[in-house]
Design an enzyme around this catalytic site. Structure first.
Site, PDB file in Angstrom:
ATOM      1  N   LYS A 190      -3.637  -2.636   5.747  1.00 60.29           N
ATOM      2  CA  LYS A 190      -2.242  -2.777   6.188  1.00 60.29           C
ATOM      3  C   LYS A 190      -2.200  -3.207   7.661  1.00 60.29           C
ATOM      4  O   LYS A 190      -3.225  -3.487   8.260  1.00 60.29           O
ATOM      5  CB  LYS A 190      -1.491  -1.458   5.952  1.00 60.29           C
ATOM      6  CG  LYS A 190      -1.594  -0.934   4.508  1.00 60.29           C
ATOM      7  CD  LYS A 190      -0.845  -1.804   3.502  1.00 60.29           C
ATOM      8  CE  LYS A 190      -1.242  -1.524   2.054  1.00 60.29           C
ATOM      9  NZ  LYS A 190      -0.770  -0.281   1.491  1.00 60.29           N
TER      10      LYS A 190
HETATM   11  C1  LIG Z   1      -0.725   0.415   0.123  1.00 61.15           C
HETATM   12  C2  LIG Z   1       0.572   0.711  -0.545  1.00 61.15           C
HETATM   13  C3  LIG Z   1       0.958   2.004  -0.925  1.00 61.15           C
HETATM   14  C4  LIG Z   1       0.041   3.169  -0.874  1.00 61.15           C
HETATM   15  O1  LIG Z   1      -0.525   3.352   0.359  1.00 61.15           O
HETATM   16  P1  LIG Z   1      -1.727   4.406   0.538  1.00 61.15           P
HETATM   17  O2  LIG Z   1      -1.624   4.704   2.009  1.00 61.15           O
HETATM   18  O3  LIG Z   1      -2.975   3.673   0.174  1.00 61.15           O
HETATM   19  O4  LIG Z   1      -1.457   5.581  -0.316  1.00 61.15           O
HETATM   20  C5  LIG Z   1       2.226   2.180  -1.428  1.00 61.15           C
HETATM   21  N1  LIG Z   1       3.072   1.159  -1.598  1.00 61.15           N
HETATM   22  C6  LIG Z   1       2.737  -0.104  -1.270  1.00 61.15           C
HETATM   23  C7  LIG Z   1       3.719  -1.202  -1.463  1.00 61.15           C
HETATM   24  C8  LIG Z   1       1.459  -0.366  -0.756  1.00 61.15           C
HETATM   25  O5  LIG Z   1       1.107  -1.628  -0.476  1.00 61.15           O
END
Ligand SMILES: *Cc1c(COP(=O)(O)O)cnc(C)c1O
Length: 388
Positions: A190
């Protein structure tokens, strides 16, 4: 030749020093770094409160609980997302349903939402919570979405996992102007990372207190929240069934350090997306339309090929050259778990058609000009062979 991932983190010396300082301190978890990280994100976004947790999936779970999602409730989200946006409702025993996306932005469609609300109102199946997802880092049309949700008494939880650092109508995503709460993810692919990590932001002080409890077993140490008199200074009370969803101070220190470069990260990603738009302009594919009211924090470079039959050969050709393209996303309800709940193809035709042609290309802070040129060359060469 080195391979080029679709996304990756950037760690600098300041990040390493921040983590090391925590390792040398008295607190590895439940220490001061958590509040520092929370304050930094809340201030950046203009939200009153922030609660850091171990990942965004946990953040979505406790946010749903905090917004009243319970057994038998209904929750809606977009199908063009990671499964966690839907799973959070299932953890609460709620039913999930999906609202189709817009064919240009690939984000939840306000028109599809309006139509679905009208039908649900007629059938008595209105949802308690709607979870719009800011796909690829571009905010959904939150003003329109919040207006229709409010009309039907539905709360709004933004899954902003892709979108920290983005703006909508001139304000930072995460400020919760058009929602009850928003969630960020700090997974390494991210925009910023804490290793693993997530955060819920809200302007609602009661929801904030509830999220703090749910993060830590449902326990409070605040005498004002306790039932009856505390028996002494050692006393804590478990008021409800919560979880251990805490973030460590090690992670929070990394996250807080990364916040210092958030604007630089986002700026570089915007420039790369502009490069992609320019270099891919004449090819038979399209990139998400950017709406004038948004200033995205592009997390993904999500392309849509003109023809679905090109996707697999292009994906394979890029992989063979060490370019690790990806696909975001197969509609969540096409996963075997959701099919087994009764979901069938045809529910969200725009999302299904988008998925058939979707291909994400590498996009991250450290993507060098050399690597970028390699990606462009490979896409141009392979696509001209495949599409001819
Ligand atoms: C990455 C992601 C999540 C989950 O994130 P984590 O921190 O890995 O639990 C939830 N929603 C979206 C749209 C994502 O891209």
């Amino acid at each position: 030749m080195f391979s080029i991932p679709y996304g990756r983190q950037n760690i600098d010396e300041a990040d390493i020093a921040a983590v090391e300082a925590v390792l040398r301190s008295d607190w590895l978890t439940q220490g001061p770094a958590i509040e520092r990280f929370e304050r930094k994100v809340a201030d950046y976004c203009g939200a009153r409160h922030a609660v850091a947790v171990c990942n965004a999936t946990a953040a979505l779970h406790i946010a749903c609980l905090g917004l009243g999602v319970a057994e038998g409730a209904r929750v809606w989200t977009a199908p063009n997302t990671f499964v966690a946006s839907a799973n959070c409702a299932r953890y609460c025993g709620a039913d999930i349903d999906f609202v189709d996306i817009d064919g240009e932005t690939f984000n939840l469609s306000p028109d599809a939402l309006e139509a679905k609300f009208e039908q649900a109102a007629r059938e008595g199946t209105l949802p308690a919570v709607l979870i719009p997802v800011h796909f690829a880092g571009q905010s959904c049309q939150m003003r329109e979405i919040a207006e229709v949700a409010r009309r039907y008494g539905c709360k709004v939880l933004e899954d902003a996992s892709h979108a920290i650092g983005g703006r909508y109508l001139g304000e930072a995503v995460g400020g919760c102007r058009h929602s009850d709460a928003a969630v960020f993810s700090f997974h390494p692919v991210k925009i910023i990372t804490s290793g693993e990590g997530g955060m819920v932001l809200t302007n609602d002080p009661e929801l904030y207190q509830r999220l703090l409890r749910l993060r830590s077993h449902g326990i409070t140490r605040d005498p004002a929240q306790m039932r009856g008199e505390a028996e002494g200074g050692w006393c804590y009370q478990q008021l409800e069934l919560g979880f251990n969803y805490r973030m460590t101070d090690i992670q929070a220190a990394l996250g807080a350090s990364q916040m210092d470069r958030l604007d630089a990260f986002v700026e570089r990603r915007r420039r790369r997306v502009a490069d992609y738009r320019r270099e891919l302009e004449d090819l038979p594919l399209s990139l998400p339309r950017q709406l004038p009211e948004t200033d995205p924090a592009w997390h993904l470079l999500a392309a849509r090929l003109d023809q679905p039959q090109w996707r697999r050969p292009l994906f394979d050709a890029l992989r063979a050259e060490g370019i690790l393209a990806n696909v975001h996303y197969q509609p969540v309800y096409q996963q075997p778990y959701y099919r087994q709940l009764g979901f069938r193809d045809g529910l969200c035709p725009v999302a299904e058609a988008y998925y058939q042609r979707a291909l994400s290309l590498p996009l991250y802070y450290d993507l060098t000009d050399e690597a970028f040129d390699r990606v462009i060359q490979a896409v141009r060469t392979s696509l001209s062979e495949i599409a001819s």
